[in-house]
Design an enzyme around this catalytic site. Structure first.
Site, PDB file in Angstrom:
ATOM      1  N   ILE A  30       0.817  -1.212   0.000  1.00 22.70           N
ATOM      2  CA  ILE A  30       0.000   0.000   0.000  1.00 22.70           C
ATOM      3  C   ILE A  30       0.850   1.262   0.000  1.00 22.70           C
ATOM      4  O   ILE A  30       0.312   2.365  -0.054  1.00 22.70           O
ATOM      5  CB  ILE A  30      -0.939   0.029   1.223  1.00 22.70           C
ATOM      6  CG1 ILE A  30      -0.134  -0.082   2.522  1.00 22.70           C
ATOM      7  CG2 ILE A  30      -1.987  -1.062   1.135  1.00 22.70           C
ATOM      8  CD1 ILE A  30      -0.970   0.021   3.782  1.00 22.70           C
ATOM      9  N   GLY A  31       2.150   1.137   0.064  1.00 19.84           N
ATOM     10  CA  GLY A  31       3.013   2.311   0.058  1.00 19.84           C
ATOM     11  C   GLY A  31       4.453   1.910  -0.158  1.00 19.84           C
ATOM     12  O   GLY A  31       4.828   0.746  -0.014  1.00 19.84           O
ATOM     13  N   LYS A  32       5.252   2.893  -0.523  1.00 18.93           N
ATOM     14  CA  LYS A  32       6.655   2.636  -0.803  1.00 18.93           C
ATOM     15  C   LYS A  32       7.452   3.878  -0.454  1.00 18.93           C
ATOM     16  O   LYS A  32       7.040   4.998  -0.749  1.00 18.93           O
ATOM     17  CB  LYS A  32       6.846   2.287  -2.277  1.00 18.93           C
ATOM     18  CG  LYS A  32       8.263   1.891  -2.649  1.00 18.93           C
ATOM     19  CD  LYS A  32       8.377   1.642  -4.146  1.00 18.93           C
ATOM     20  CE  LYS A  32       7.538   0.462  -4.577  1.00 18.93           C
ATOM     21  NZ  LYS A  32       7.717   0.163  -6.012  1.00 18.93           N
ATOM     22  N   GLY A  33       8.584   3.674   0.201  1.00 16.92           N
ATOM     23  CA  GLY A  33       9.462   4.774   0.543  1.00 16.92           C
ATOM     24  C   GLY A  33      10.826   4.571  -0.066  1.00 16.92           C
ATOM     25  O   GLY A  33      11.030   3.691  -0.904  1.00 16.92           O
ATOM     26  N   ALA A  36      11.992   1.469   2.246  1.00 13.90           N
ATOM     27  CA  ALA A  36      11.023   0.569   2.864  1.00 13.90           C
ATOM     28  C   ALA A  36       9.778   0.467   2.000  1.00 13.90           C
ATOM     29  O   ALA A  36       9.497   1.335   1.175  1.00 13.90           O
ATOM     30  CB  ALA A  36      10.650   1.061   4.267  1.00 13.90           C
ATOM     31  N   LYS A  37       9.067  -0.622   2.206  1.00 13.53           N
ATOM     32  CA  LYS A  37       7.750  -0.802   1.607  1.00 13.53           C
ATOM     33  C   LYS A  37       6.738  -0.997   2.729  1.00 13.53           C
ATOM     34  O   LYS A  37       7.062  -1.557   3.778  1.00 13.53           O
ATOM     35  CB  LYS A  37       7.738  -2.009   0.669  1.00 13.53           C
ATOM     36  CG  LYS A  37       8.583  -1.825  -0.589  1.00 13.53           C
ATOM     37  CD  LYS A  37       8.462  -3.034  -1.522  1.00 13.53           C
ATOM     38  CE  LYS A  37       9.278  -2.822  -2.784  1.00 13.53           C
ATOM     39  NZ  LYS A  37       9.164  -3.977  -3.716  1.00 13.53           N
ATOM     40  N   LYS A  53       5.546  -2.009   7.946  1.00 19.11           N
ATOM     41  CA  LYS A  53       6.627  -1.261   7.297  1.00 19.11           C
ATOM     42  C   LYS A  53       7.855  -2.160   7.249  1.00 19.11           C
ATOM     43  O   LYS A  53       8.465  -2.453   8.272  1.00 19.11           O
ATOM     44  CB  LYS A  53       6.920   0.021   8.082  1.00 19.11           C
ATOM     45  CG  LYS A  53       8.015   0.884   7.493  1.00 19.11           C
ATOM     46  CD  LYS A  53       8.183   2.161   8.323  1.00 19.11           C
ATOM     47  CE  LYS A  53       9.290   3.034   7.771  1.00 19.11           C
ATOM     48  NZ  LYS A  53       9.455   4.276   8.570  1.00 19.11           N
ATOM     49  N   ASP A 167      10.834  16.076  11.311  1.00 13.85           N
ATOM     50  CA  ASP A 167      10.331  15.818   9.954  1.00 13.85           C
ATOM     51  C   ASP A 167       8.815  15.961   9.918  1.00 13.85           C
ATOM     52  O   ASP A 167       8.111  15.115   9.360  1.00 13.85           O
ATOM     53  CB  ASP A 167      10.754  14.421   9.490  1.00 13.85           C
ATOM     54  CG  ASP A 167      10.663  14.267   7.974  1.00 13.85           C
ATOM     55  OD1 ASP A 167      10.578  15.299   7.282  1.00 13.85           O
ATOM     56  OD2 ASP A 167      10.671  13.129   7.484  1.00 13.85           O
TER      57      ASP A 167
END
Length: 968
Positions: A30-33, A36-37, A53, A167
Site C-alpha cells: 500500500i506504500g513505498k518509501g 522501505a515498503k 513497514k 520531519d
C-alpha cells in the site's frame, strides 16, 4: 539481462509462497518509501488490520540504520491518541518489519490535494458538506483548526519527553475516519489499536478525521537546553536554521508546523524552490513577510499564528508554550455547525446519580482513572501479556455510544498535562514484549530480490481501502518464524494512489553529506585570512546562507544575484561547453571574474578584493562560471592554461598551482556535464517545476525526450558531475593540508607578522583564498545539479518498460550502485563511467581540432580544443590518492571514496599508459599548432609593419608634393 529477469521472477515466486510475518498475514503493498515498503496486514486469528513497514537492511547505510533503530526505540516509549503506535517489531537477517497502526485515509498531503473531491468520498462527505472548500483556496478553517489542535496535542506530548520530531510535514500526518464514523459504521473492518484510547481524540472534533503523527525516523531526544546540528528532514518543510547548517533546537519543529498550517489554509506550501539552497534564498529574501493568496479565507488569528511560526530567526519564533496556549489552539473552533457544537454533559437526577456513578466507576472509568487501574493491573500481571490489553480497548467510548465522550465537553480543546500523557504509556511495561525478535534465518529464496526505488517515497501508511475501522484486541504474543513480505499480483492503482504519487518528490528527505559541510567550513576559515586593508564601504556584509549564526544583519546588504537556475528560467541561453567561455580573451575573462569575485566576497564573506588588483569590464553571462584567474603575479589569464608557467618558487606557490590545476580539470569535466544537463533540463526547474510544484515526470515529457533518452542523459550527466565533485573535493583536501600546515607554522613562528606584510605572501594568500572560494561555489552548484539529475534518472527509470534492464524491477543486488558525495542507491547501466565518457570526448575533440588545423580553419579554436582535451585526459588519470595522503575525514568520506573508486573501475597501468600516450600526442599537436600560430602572428606583424612603412612613405611623399606646390 537474463540474470535480472530470473531474479525478478524468483522474487515473484517468493511473494506467492511466503506471505506471513509472525502472527500477521501480508495482503498487499500500500506504500513505498526510499528504503522501505508498506504492506497491509491482518492478524491470523482476529483479522485485525495493521500496516507493516518492511525495511531492507542491505539498502541502509550506518546513519540510516541508526535512524531506523532510533525510530523503533522512540515508538516503544510513546503512546498517544495522535501518534501512530508500534504494535510489534520482527527482524530477520535481511529485513526489519514494523507492525504499526493502520490509517486508512492516507496522509494529510493527499487530503489537501484532493480537497475538491472530499464530497464524493463517503467517509468525508459529511465533513465537506458542513465545511465546504472555497475555490482556489485550501481547507476550510474549521478543519484546519481541528487538525492543528490534534497536532498540537501530539507535539505537547513529545515536548514533555524532550523529543523533537524533525520531519513534521503533511506526508507524515496520517488520517483515520472520524470517531463518529468508526463508532456508527457496523460494516467497518477491524483495525488493531495501539491502546484503549488510541481512537479517542484528545482534542478537536469527533465528526472530523483523526490525525496521527508518524515516521519518527529522524526524531531524537533533545532537551530544551541542547542543540543539534544534523541536517535532516524534508526540504520543503525544513527550518531555515537547518538549511543554514546551524545548530538548532526543538523550535525547528515549530517552523514545520507553520508550513503545514500555511499549506492547509492556502493549498500550497509557503515557499517553493527547485532545491534546498534556492529554498533558503527565498526564505531569507522574504524578510518574514508571509503573504496569503486572495482566494484563501483565513482569520486574522490564524494568519498571526502562521506568521509567528514562520519566523526565519528561531529566537523570534513563537515558543512551544505560547503555541499550546494560543487562542487558535485552546479556544472553541468558530463557525461550527450545530451538530458539532460541544454540548454540556447531561445533569442526572439525584435518584439515578448514585447507582449510575457506581456503574461508571466500575465499568467506564474516566481516562485518568482507567489509566491508573490499567497500570496497576499491568504491574501485577506477568509479562506474557501483549503490548496492550484487549479489555480496556473494548471499553473505549467509541465502542460504547452512550458513554460520555471527553472531547464533547466544553474544555475538550485543552491538552492534557504531562502526567496525564506520559504516565499512561503502556510501553514501559511492554518493553520486553516489544523487543526485536530474531527468528531463524530464512533460505535465500524467501527474500525478495527487487529493491525499492531510491526516490519513490510514497504514502507511508494506507490509501488502499476507505472503510471505517473497529478496534480489535491484540494478537497472541507468540510469533511464527518471519518470512519476507511480498507484493501481491499487480493491481490497478486507485485514484488516491495516483494522486499520492504526484507529490512523491515532496516526500524526499535530504541527508547532506559531511563533505558538503567540510568544504564550506574550510572555505569560511580561509576567507578570514588577513586581507589587504579595506575601505569602510567594502566591509558591509550580508551573512552567507550556509554560515553559522542568524543572518539578521541588513546593514549595507547587497542583494543576491539571481541563481543560475533562475537566470536560465528567465531566458538566459546556455552556451556550448567549449564555445565562448574557453575562447574569451584574457582581459574579458578577467573582467567578469573580477566583478564576480568582488560581489561574492562582499556578499558572502564581508570583504572585497582590492579594486586595483582586479580589472573591470562587462561580459555576457556564460553557461557556467569559468575557473577564474586570480589576482596574483605571473598567473595565467585564460580559462585553461597549458601549465607551462615554470616551477613554483616556494611551497605555497606550488600548492596554489596544484589547487588551480585540479580545479581547472574539474571545470572541464563540469563543462562536459553541462552539455548533458542542457539537453536534460532545457530550462531549470522553476516555481512550478520542483519542490511543491508539478511532478518531475511532467517536465520531462514536455521536453519531448523518451524515457530511455532521459535515462541515458541522466546517467552520463550524473557520473560526470560526481567526477567533478571528486576533483573539487581533492582540491579542497590540498587546501586543507596547506591551511593546517600554515596555521601550525605560524603558531610557532614569532616573525609571522613580518611574513604577512610581504606583498608576495599577501598576494599568494589572496590567490589561494580566491581559488578556495571558487571551488566552494562550484562544489555547492554541482551538488545541487547532481541532485536534480538523480531525481530525473530515478523517475525516468520507473517509466521504462518492465522488461528493460534499467527498470527498477530489474535492479539486481550486484547492479552498479553510485554511492558518492551526492547520491546513494542510484542504479546505473553497465558500462557507464565518467572516465570512458571523458576519454571518448577528448579523442573526439582532438580529431576535430586536427582536421581543422590541417585545413587552416579556426586555429585559435583548435588550440582551445587541444588544451581542453589535455585537461580532460589528465582528469581521467587523476586518482583520489595521487599526490595526496588518503582522505580520512569521516566515515561518510570513506564510503564516498569507495563509491568513486568503484565508479572509475580502477584503471590499470595499461589503460593509464594508453591515456598518457594520447596526452603526449595531443601535446605534440598543440606544440606544432602554437609554432604555426607564432609564425602566423610574426608574419602578420611583419605585414603590418610593412603596411605601416608604406603608409608613412605615402604620407611623406604627399607632404613633399604639397610643400612644392604652395610657393608656385
Amino acid at each position: 539481462m537474463s540474470d535480472r529477469t530470473s531474479a525478478s521472477s524468483s522474487s515473484r515466486r517468493t511473494k506467492q509462497n511466503y506471505d506471513a510475518i509472525g502472527s500477521f498475514v501480508i495482503d498487499q503493498e500500500i506504500g513505498k518509501g526510499s528504503f522501505a515498503k508498506v504492506y497491509l496486514g491482518r492478524h491470523k486469528v482476529t483479522g485485525a488490520l495493521v500496516a507493516v513497514k518492511s525495511v531492507e537492511l542491505a539498502r541502509l547505510n550506518k546513519k540510516l540504520k541508526e535512524n531506523l533503530y532510533g525510530e523503533i526505540q522512540i515508538l516503544k516509549t510513546l503512546r498517544h491518541p495522535h501518534i501512530v503506535a508500534l504494535h510489534d517489531c520482527v527482524e530477520s537477517s535481511t529485513h526489519i518489519n514494523l507492525i504499526m497502526e493502520y490509517c486508512e485515509l492516507g496522509d494529510l498531503s493527499l487530503f489537501i490535494k484532493k480537497r475538491d473531491k472530499l464530497i464524493t468520498n463517503p467517509y468525508t462527505h459529511d465533513l465537506a458538506r458542513k465545511y465546504p472548500v472555497y475555490p482556489n483556496a485550501g481547507l476550510n478553517e474549521v478543519v484546519t483548526r481541528h487538525f492543528l489542535k490534534q497536532l498540537a496535542s501530539a507535539l505537547q506530548f513529545l515536548r514533555a519527553g524532550d523529543f523533537v520530531h524533525r520531519d513534521v510535514k503533511p506526508q507524515n500526518l496520517l488520517l483515520l475516519p472520524s470517531p463518529h464514523m468508526m463508532a456508527n459504521n457496523k460494516t467497518a473492518k477491524h483495525i488493531m489499536s495501539g491502546s484503549y484510547d488510541s481512537f479517542t481524540p484528545a482534542a478537536g472534533l469527533a465528526s472530523a478525521p483523526m490525525l496521527k503523527l508518524a515516521d519518527f525516523g529522524f526524531a531524537r531526544v533533545l532537551p530544551s537546553t541542547s542543540l543539534a546540528e544534523t541536517l535532516c528532514g524534508s526540504p520543503l518543510y525544513m527550518a531555515p536554521e537547518i538549511l543554514r547548517y546551524e545548530k538548532y533546537d526543538a523550535k525547528a519543529d515549530l517552523w514545520s508546523v507553520g508550513t503545514v498550517l500555511y499549506e492547509m489554509v492556502t493549498g500550497r506550501p509557503p515557499f517553493k524552490a527547485s532545491n534546498h539552497v534556492e529554498l533558503l534564498r527565498k526564505i531569507e529574501s522574504s524578510g518574514d513577510v508571509i503573504k496569503f493568496t486572495r482566494e484563501s479565507v483565513v482569520s486574522q488569528e490564524m494568519k498571526g499564528l502562521i506568521r509567528a511560526l514562520l519566523k526565519k530567526n528561531p529566537v523570534e519564533r513563537i515558543s512551544f508554550e505560547d503555541l499550546f496556549n494560543h487562542p487558535v489552539v485552546t479556544e472553541p473552533i468558530p463557525g461550527l455547525v450545530e451538530d458539532d457544537i460541544p454540548k454540556p454533559p447531561r445533569r442526572r437526577s439525584l435518584k439515578e446519580e448514585r447507582p449510575v456513578s457506581r456503574a461508571e466507576d466500575s465499568l467506564v472509568p474516566s481516562r485518568k482513572q482507567s489509566l491508573r487501574k490499567d497500570l496497576a493491573d499491568r504491574e501485577g500481571a506477568p509479562q506474557t501479556a501483549g503490548p496492550s490489553s484487549p479489555k480496556p480497548r473494548r471499553s473505549s467510548p467509541l465502542a460504547t455510544p452512550n458513554e460520555p465522550v471527553e472531547i464533547s465537553k466544553p474544555n475538550y480543546f485543552q491538552i492534557p498535562p504531562r502526567e496525564d500523557r506520559l504516565s499512561y504509556s503502556p510501553r514501559k511495561e511492554a518493553a520486553d514484549g516489544l523487543g526485536i525478535k530474531r527468528p531463524q534465518v530464512q533460505p535465500s529464496t524467501s527474500a525478495p530480490t527487487r529493491p525499492s526505488s531510491y526516490v519513490d517515497r510514497r504514502h507511508r501508511s494506507s490509501n488502499a481501502s476507505l472503510r471505517a475501522p473497529v478496534r480489535e484486541a491484540n494478537p497472541p504474543p507468540n510469533d511464527v518464524t518471519r518470512t519476507k513480505p511480498r507484493g501481491m499480483g499487480t493491481k490497478p492503482m486507485t485514484e488516491e494512489e495516483r494522486a499520492a504519487q504526484d507529490i512523491a518528490f515532496e516526500r524526499d528527505y535530504v541527508l547532506v553529506d559531511k563533505k558538503h559541510l567540510e568544504v564550506n567550513a574550510l572555505a569560511d576559515q580561509i576567507s578570514m585570512y588577513p586581507q589587504q586593508p579595506q575601505s569602510p564601504k567594502s566591509a558591509q556584509i550580508v551573512r552567507r546562507a550556509t554560515q553559522q549564526g542568524s543572518p539578521t544583519s541588513t546593514s549595507g546588504a547587497v542583494p543576491s544575484p539571481p541563481s543560475r537556475a533562475l537566470q536560465l528560467a528567465q531566458g538566459h541561453s546556455r552556451q556550448g561547453s567549449y564555445d565562448k567561455a574557453l575562447g574569451t580573451s584574457p582581459s574579458k575573462a578577467t573582467s567578469v571574474i573580477s566583478k564576480a569575485i568582488q560581489d561574492a566576497s562582499l556578499r558572502l564573506f564581508g570583504f572585497k578584493y582590492a579594486p586595483h588588483l582586479l580589472s573591470k569590464g562587462p561580459s555576457p553571462v556564460p553557461m557556467y562560471n569559468p575557473f577564474p584567474t586570480y589576482p596574483a603575479p605571473n598567473t595565467p589569464t585564460g580559462l585553461i592554461s597549458d601549465g607551462k608557467q615554470g616551477t613554483p618558487v616556494d611551497e605555497d606557490s606550488r600548492v596554489a598551482q596544484c589547487i588551480e590545476d585540479h580545479a581547472t580539470r574539474s571545470d572541464v569535466v563540469y563543462g562536459f556535464a553541462e552539455v548533458k544537463y542542457k539537453q536534460l533540463v532545457p530550462l531549470a526547474p522553476s516555481m512550478d517545476h520542483g519542490l511543491g510544484g508539478a511532478p518531475i515526470e511532467k517536465s520531462a515529457e514536455e521536453d519531448g525526450l523518451t524515457a530511455e533518452a532521459i535515462v541515458s542523459l541522466s546517467e552520463e550527466a550524473l557520473v560526470l558531475y560526481v567526477k567533478a565533485l571528486t576533483l573539487l573535493a581533492k582540491s579542497m583536501d590540498i587546501a586543507s593540508l596547506w591551511w593546517s600546515r600554515k596555521n601550525k607554522v605560524e603558531s610557532t613562528n614569532s616573525i609571522t607578522s613580518a611574513a604577512r606584510d610581504s606583498a608576495n605572501s599577501e598576494a599568494l594568500a589572496l590567490r589561494i583564498n580566491g581559488a578556495v572560494q571558487w571551488i566552494r561555489s562550484r562544489f555547492n552548484e554541482v551538488l545541487e545539479k547532481a541532485e536534480i539529475v538523480r531525481l530525473k534518472l530515478a523517475e525516468a527509470q520507473k517509466r521504462l518498460p518492465e522488461d528493460h534492464p534499467s527498470h527498477p524491477n530489474n535492479h539486481a543486488n550486484d547492479s552498479t550502485a553510485l554511492n558518492s558525495l551526492s547520491t546513494v542507491g542510484v542504479f546505473l547501466s553497465e558500462g557507464i563511467s565518467a572516465e570512458r565518457l571523458m576519454y571518448d570526448r577528448a579523442i573526439e575533440m582532438s580529431r576535430a581540432a586536427a582536421i581543422n588545423e590541417i585545413a587552416n580553419e579556426d586555429l585559435p579554436g583548435c588550440e582551445i580544443s587541444y588544451i581542453t582535451a589535455i585537461r580532460m585526459l589528465e582528469a581521467v588519470l587523476d586518482q583520489d590518492d595521487d599526490h595526496l595522503p588518503k582522505r580520512k575525514v569521516s566515515g561518510a568520506s570513506k564510503e564516498e571514496k569507495t563509491g568513486a573508486n568503484e565508479l572509475s573501475d580502477e584503471m590499470n597501468n595499461e589503460d593509464k599508459q594508453v591515456v598518457q600516450n594520447v596526452i603526449n600526442m595531443v601535446n605534440n599537436r598543440l606544440t606544432v599548432l602554437r609554432k604555426k600560430l607564432r609564425l602566423i602572428e610574426s608574419a602578420s606583424k611583419a605585414q603590418q609593419q610593412e603596411e605601416q612603412k608604406q603608409q608613412n612613405l605615402m604620407r611623406r611623399r604627399s607632404g613633399e608634393m604639397t610643400s612644392r606646390s604652395v610657393p608656385a
